[in-house]
Design a protein around this motif. Sequence first.
Motif, PDB file in Angstrom:
ATOM      1  N   ALA A  72      27.022  58.954  38.893  1.00  0.00           N
ATOM      2  CA  ALA A  72      27.333  60.384  38.843  1.00  0.00           C
ATOM      3  C   ALA A  72      27.553  60.791  37.397  1.00  0.00           C
ATOM      4  N   PRO A  73      26.862  61.835  36.936  1.00  0.00           N
ATOM      5  CA  PRO A  73      27.034  62.264  35.545  1.00  0.00           C
ATOM      6  C   PRO A  73      28.451  62.747  35.286  1.00  0.00           C
ATOM      7  N   VAL A  74      28.856  62.696  34.009  1.00  0.00           N
ATOM      8  CA  VAL A  74      30.169  63.205  33.619  1.00  0.00           C
ATOM      9  C   VAL A  74      29.978  64.359  32.644  1.00  0.00           C
ATOM     10  N   HIS A  75      30.956  65.245  32.642  1.00  0.00           N
ATOM     11  CA  HIS A  75      30.861  66.471  31.857  1.00  0.00           C
ATOM     12  C   HIS A  75      32.122  66.655  31.021  1.00  0.00           C
ATOM     13  N   SER A  76      31.991  67.384  29.949  1.00  0.00           N
ATOM     14  CA  SER A  76      33.144  67.651  29.095  1.00  0.00           C
ATOM     15  C   SER A  76      34.085  68.623  29.795  1.00  0.00           C
ATOM     16  N   SER A  77      35.375  68.357  29.696  1.00  0.00           N
ATOM     17  CA  SER A  77      36.374  69.245  30.297  1.00  0.00           C
ATOM     18  C   SER A  77      36.963  70.222  29.278  1.00  0.00           C
ATOM     19  N   VAL A  78      36.572  70.063  28.011  1.00  0.00           N
ATOM     20  CA  VAL A  78      37.055  70.955  26.953  1.00  0.00           C
ATOM     21  C   VAL A  78      35.891  71.302  26.036  1.00  0.00           C
ATOM     22  N   SER A  79      36.106  72.289  25.185  1.00  0.00           N
ATOM     23  CA  SER A  79      35.163  72.530  24.091  1.00  0.00           C
ATOM     24  C   SER A  79      35.801  71.985  22.826  1.00  0.00           C
ATOM     25  N   GLY A  80      34.982  71.390  21.975  1.00  0.00           N
ATOM     26  CA  GLY A  80      35.527  70.786  20.767  1.00  0.00           C
ATOM     27  C   GLY A  80      34.573  69.797  20.127  1.00  0.00           C
ATOM     28  N   ILE A  81      35.124  68.856  19.375  1.00  0.00           N
ATOM     29  CA  ILE A  81      34.334  67.899  18.605  1.00  0.00           C
ATOM     30  C   ILE A  81      34.501  66.494  19.158  1.00  0.00           C
ATOM     31  N   VAL A  82      33.384  65.775  19.307  1.00  0.00           N
ATOM     32  CA  VAL A  82      33.426  64.368  19.708  1.00  0.00           C
ATOM     33  C   VAL A  82      33.951  63.555  18.527  1.00  0.00           C
ATOM     34  N   LYS A  83      35.108  62.924  18.746  1.00  0.00           N
ATOM     35  CA  LYS A  83      35.751  62.165  17.680  1.00  0.00           C
ATOM     36  C   LYS A  83      35.478  60.671  17.739  1.00  0.00           C
ATOM     37  N   GLY A  84      35.004  60.199  18.875  1.00  0.00           N
ATOM     38  CA  GLY A  84      34.734  58.771  18.972  1.00  0.00           C
ATOM     39  C   GLY A  84      34.302  58.379  20.370  1.00  0.00           C
ATOM     40  N   ILE A  85      33.831  57.151  20.496  1.00  0.00           N
ATOM     41  CA  ILE A  85      33.524  56.546  21.793  1.00  0.00           C
ATOM     42  C   ILE A  85      34.217  55.190  21.795  1.00  0.00           C
ATOM     43  N   THR A  86      35.182  55.032  22.681  1.00  0.00           N
ATOM     44  CA  THR A  86      36.008  53.840  22.685  1.00  0.00           C
ATOM     45  C   THR A  86      36.069  53.242  24.081  1.00  0.00           C
ATOM     46  N   THR A  87      36.639  52.064  24.197  1.00  0.00           N
ATOM     47  CA  THR A  87      36.791  51.407  25.490  1.00  0.00           C
ATOM     48  C   THR A  87      38.250  51.474  25.923  1.00  0.00           C
ATOM     49  N   MET A  88      38.463  51.943  27.145  1.00  0.00           N
ATOM     50  CA  MET A  88      39.817  52.074  27.696  1.00  0.00           C
ATOM     51  C   MET A  88      39.813  51.659  29.161  1.00  0.00           C
ATOM     52  N   TYR A  89      41.001  51.391  29.674  1.00  0.00           N
ATOM     53  CA  TYR A  89      41.137  51.163  31.107  1.00  0.00           C
ATOM     54  C   TYR A  89      41.216  52.507  31.824  1.00  0.00           C
ATOM     55  N   THR A  90      40.610  52.588  32.996  1.00  0.00           N
ATOM     56  CA  THR A  90      40.708  53.778  33.837  1.00  0.00           C
ATOM     57  C   THR A  90      41.871  53.578  34.811  1.00  0.00           C
ATOM     58  N   PHE A 340      49.826  50.450  33.361  1.00  0.00           N
ATOM     59  CA  PHE A 340      50.578  49.778  32.306  1.00  0.00           C
ATOM     60  C   PHE A 340      50.641  50.590  31.021  1.00  0.00           C
ATOM     61  N   SER A 341      49.975  51.779  31.020  1.00  0.00           N
ATOM     62  CA  SER A 341      49.963  52.589  29.804  1.00  0.00           C
ATOM     63  C   SER A 341      49.967  54.067  30.157  1.00  0.00           C
ATOM     64  N   LEU A 342      50.727  54.850  29.378  1.00  0.00           N
ATOM     65  CA  LEU A 342      50.726  56.296  29.552  1.00  0.00           C
ATOM     66  C   LEU A 342      49.520  56.940  28.895  1.00  0.00           C
ATOM     67  N   ASP A 343      48.751  56.154  28.151  1.00  0.00           N
ATOM     68  CA  ASP A 343      47.552  56.669  27.486  1.00  0.00           C
ATOM     69  C   ASP A 343      46.321  56.629  28.381  1.00  0.00           C
ATOM     70  N   THR A 344      46.452  56.088  29.589  1.00  0.00           N
ATOM     71  CA  THR A 344      45.321  56.020  30.513  1.00  0.00           C
ATOM     72  C   THR A 344      44.896  57.438  30.920  1.00  0.00           C
ATOM     73  N   PRO A 345      43.596  57.734  30.871  1.00  0.00           N
ATOM     74  CA  PRO A 345      43.143  59.097  31.197  1.00  0.00           C
ATOM     75  C   PRO A 345      42.977  59.327  32.694  1.00  0.00           C
ATOM     76  N   ILE A 346      43.223  60.549  33.107  1.00  0.00           N
ATOM     77  CA  ILE A 346      42.966  60.964  34.481  1.00  0.00           C
ATOM     78  C   ILE A 346      41.459  60.941  34.729  1.00  0.00           C
ATOM     79  N   ALA A 347      41.059  60.390  35.880  1.00  0.00           N
ATOM     80  CA  ALA A 347      39.645  60.326  36.245  1.00  0.00           C
ATOM     81  C   ALA A 347      39.404  61.174  37.496  1.00  0.00           C
ATOM     82  N   LYS A 348      38.156  61.272  37.899  1.00  0.00           N
ATOM     83  CA  LYS A 348      37.801  62.103  39.046  1.00  0.00           C
ATOM     84  C   LYS A 348      38.535  61.684  40.319  1.00  0.00           C
ATOM     85  N   CYS A 349      38.789  60.393  40.473  1.00  0.00           N
ATOM     86  CA  CYS A 349      39.394  59.902  41.718  1.00  0.00           C
ATOM     87  C   CYS A 349      40.913  59.870  41.682  1.00  0.00           C
TER      88      CYS A 349
END
Length: 442
Positions: A72-90, A340-349
């Motif tokens: 399933a494609p993903v879309h930007s939820s904000v307007s702005g500048i792409v600052k990086g592409i990193t690896t994180m836990y969902t 285990f982290s408060l930095d984990t991003p909210i995902a679709k599910c």
Amino acid sequence: MRLENLTFKGGIHIPDYKELTKDKAIERANEPKVVYIPLHQHVGTPCEALVKVGDQVKVGQKIGESKAFVSAPVHSSVSGIVKGITTMYTPVGIKSKCIVIESDGQNEKHESVKPRNDLDKLSAEEIFDIIKEAGIVGLGGAAYPCHAKIAVADDKKVDDLIINGAECEPYLTCDYRLMLEESDKIIFGLKALMKYLGSQNGYIGVENNKMDAVKVLEEAIKEESNIKVATLKTKFPQGDSYRMVYSITGKKVPQGGHCNDVGVMVNNVATAYAIAEAIIDGKPLYERVVTVTGKGIKEPKNLLVKIGTTIGDLIEQCGGFNGKPAKIVAGGPMTGTAQFSLDTPIAKCTSGIIVFTEDQVKPAPISDCIKCGKCLQVCSVGLQPLFISAYSLKGNYDVAERYNATACIECGACSYICPAKRPLTESIKHAKSEIKARRKKS
């Protein structure tokens, strides 16, 4: 056909703790300064980034896609500048590449976000394409790509379409609030799915601890002859699709099969709502309602959250922690995933963020199985959890497989009811992963 107080065999009755947020209307979460949007928020193949560092993006712009059908494609939820592409836990505990976007606060929408045609004028193929391009997945927690799920209509007839409004997990009220506040869009999404599938009957299954939602939905369908609201006995795991199919239609899905094998399909109310928004407003799935709750939260709320917002940002908007948190769970307490982290991003599910205090999660001592049989009584699948668990803990996965370990839906009812506090669900889940790994090797 009687559609009141429907139920299934087995299951458990547990306190729902929904009083913390059930009367809290949905409010928009604060605008995040930075979002971390995972490229793997669904069952299937992860997406590849369509943007690079330094690119300017807009709200609703497609930023990740895969050529695989089950994706399933993903879309930007904000307007702005792409600052990086990193690896994180969902939130579900898998590693994913994430696109980091710094918001400019303007929320400028992408040119592709525009209303579609009237539903009556849309063909089945157009409905399918809209759902696929919007990146809609099952929002009840499964996150299976919606377009891939409904594609079974190409070779299997789906007579009955069920919209799942049970929300049987304790604490969560995001679906409940949607039913109260957005009933018309839920019905619209249901009708869109019925049109694509060619379904004759539409049902909305709601547990009978949400009778005010039942009344709102019944008012919304009063002009619809082929859509009905079915009230379900409040019991966990009533929201499981197989249990719901049996409760409403009386049909039994074969073990290892799918609901469409018996001519039924089940979708979550939030999924139906997302489909309506994709058709009416041309809006991809870049935000969802999340219940932020628990004894460890000062001001529990139901928030409309942009995908990629961090858990920490949401907790801060809810007044912060109420005392010292002991455990944070994404999803429901029965089937969710500890964080285990408060930095984990909210995902679709991500349907909920629940914060528990130390007195709530103090581990009980584990003792030997007393052969009381309670786990057999509550298993809605009809398994023998005590035996599957025992063989799993001994590493005897062949015998665990003969006891149908892979049929377990991991609802947690057996662990909840066990007076000896045995790790039944956990050990059965481990056995399932071992069995599936061995099958892949053979």
